[in-house]
Design a protein around this motif. Structure first.
Motif: not given
Ligand SMILES: Nc1ncnc2c1ncn2[C@@H]1O[C@H](COP(=O)(O)OP(=O)(O)O)[C@@H](O)[C@H]1O
Ligand SMILES: [Mg+2]
Length: 367
Positions: A91-112
């Motif tokens: 995974m890219s650095v971005y996705n490494n950092m975003a992964y846990g939030l995605k799993n929790r169903g956090t909204a995309k804009a919030e993750i970004e």
């Protein structure tokens, strides 16, 4: 953010190893606690029980108002940073950092927005599209930190996060972690075997030995008043000089060699006298001592380390090895004889059997 309360926590591994033997610690909201001790003393085990990666054999762990003994790791609201970074290589650095939030169903804009903010704080904005293998060790460690930060957890748990970095980078990252923790104000438990890292990072240190707490306190208090010979020799470098003394009539003398005599009103059978290398001073020739301890030192080695020198020698006549810190580039021939002194407020006394600190000031010491 949250308080963390550990109450009489024990861990017995399958096979019977008792790795943690009843540890109690009250951690304040926003506090930076460092668990420090030699390899195998139970630091990681204790941290992993807080994280939920190891079952707690007995005792209770509370994070915030909740007892978490039976709460799944993912539901404990903590973020852990390991020595080996544990990044996903594909995974890219971005996705490494975003992964846990995605799993929790956090909204995309919030993750970004969270990932970008963490990347800004950690100065890794330029690497968000890279894979971990295209990063240096320090950058990978920042990504691992970033992954913890984006979660905005109640607590950070660090297990020797800087051990894989070279010495210079370790110092730099240490300062960054300290600043970051203070600015985020997130309760943190940090594990290290490195006493200097522990001293410089901690609001309070927890010194562990064989699965038990030896001492809890602010770094400077632990340094100035070590609770035991174990703490005295573990915290501080070079380590505190510890000298075994024996009762001889009304006074105390070195067990090995001669040349030191102390008057003390102590009930113990044996005592250990401690003096830090910077508290032993060389008396210039022709001057007399103002200290309470004076003794001869026969120089056995001199180590220049830049701003100061470590002078090694034997105390008294054939007595124990001690070390003192002399300013600048000390030049003493091997075998030369120095007079050394220490003031009574800089002497530490420990029970010779239990190793525990005794709150007594020596009355008179004669060489
Ligand atoms: N999974 C395990 N099973 C059995 N014994 C373990 C296990 N993990 C650690 N230990 C033992 O528990 C003790 C504490 O280990 P650990 O918590 O890793 O120490 P530290 O992190 O302070 O180096 C050691 O004696 C270690 O060998
Ligand atoms: Mg460990």
């Amino acid at each position: 953010m949250a308080k963390i309360k550990l109450d009489d926590i024990r861990k017995v591994y399958a096979g019977g190893v008792e790795a943690v033997k009843g540890v109690s610690i009250d951690i304040e909201d926003g506090e930076f606690i460092v668990l420090v001790g030699p390899s195998g003393c139970g630091k990681s085990t204790l941290l992993r029980m807080v994280a939920g990666l190891e079952a707690i054999t007995s005792g209770t762990a509370q994070i915030g108002a909740r007892t978490v003994n039976d709460v799944e790791p993912a539901d404990r609201d903590i973020a852990m940073v390991f020595q080996n970074y544990a990044l996903y290589p594909h995974m890219s650095v971005y996705n490494n950092m975003a992964y846990g939030l995605k799993n929790r169903g956090t909204a995309k804009a919030e993750i970004e927005s969270r990932v970008r903010e963490a990347a800004r704080i950690l100065e890794i904005e330029d690497y968000l599209d890279r894979k971990p293998r295209a990063l240096s060790g320090g950058q990978r460690q920042r990504v691992a930190m970033g992954r913890a930060i984006v979660r905005d957890p109640a607590a950070f748990l660090f297990d020797e996060p800087l051990s894989n970095l070279d010495a210079k980078l370790r110092v730099q990252m240490r300062i960054e972690i300290k600043k970051l923790q203070k600015s985020l104000g997130t309760t943190s438990i940090y594990v290290t075997h490195d006493q200097l890292e522990a001293m410089t990072l901690a609001d309070r240190l927890v010194v562990l030995n064989g699965g038990q707490v030896e001492q809890i306190g602010a770094p400077i208090d632990v340094y100035e008043k070590p609770a035991s010979t174990f703490v005295a020799s573990f915290i501080g470098s070079p380590a505190m000089n510890l000298l075994a003394l024996q009762k001889q009539g009304q006074s105390w003398q070195l067990q090995e060699g001669e040349g030191l005599e102390i008057e003390l009103d102590v009930a113990a059978e044996e005592i250990t006298l401690g003096v830090r290398p910077e508290d032993l001073h060389i008396i210039p020739q022709g001057q007399t001592s103002h200290g309470v301890l004076t003794a001869h030192l026969i120089v056995s080695a001199v180590e220049p380390v830049g701003a100061e020198s470590y002078v090694h020698g034997t105390l008294g006549n054939g007595g124990p090895e001690v070390i003192l810190r002399a300013p600048g580039k000390a030049q003493f021939a091997i075998g030369s004889k120095l007079d050394v002194t220490a003031t009574p407020d800089k002497l530490h006394l420990f029970d010779g059997n239990t190793g525990k600190r005794m709150e007594i000031t020596p009355m008179r010491v004669v060489a």
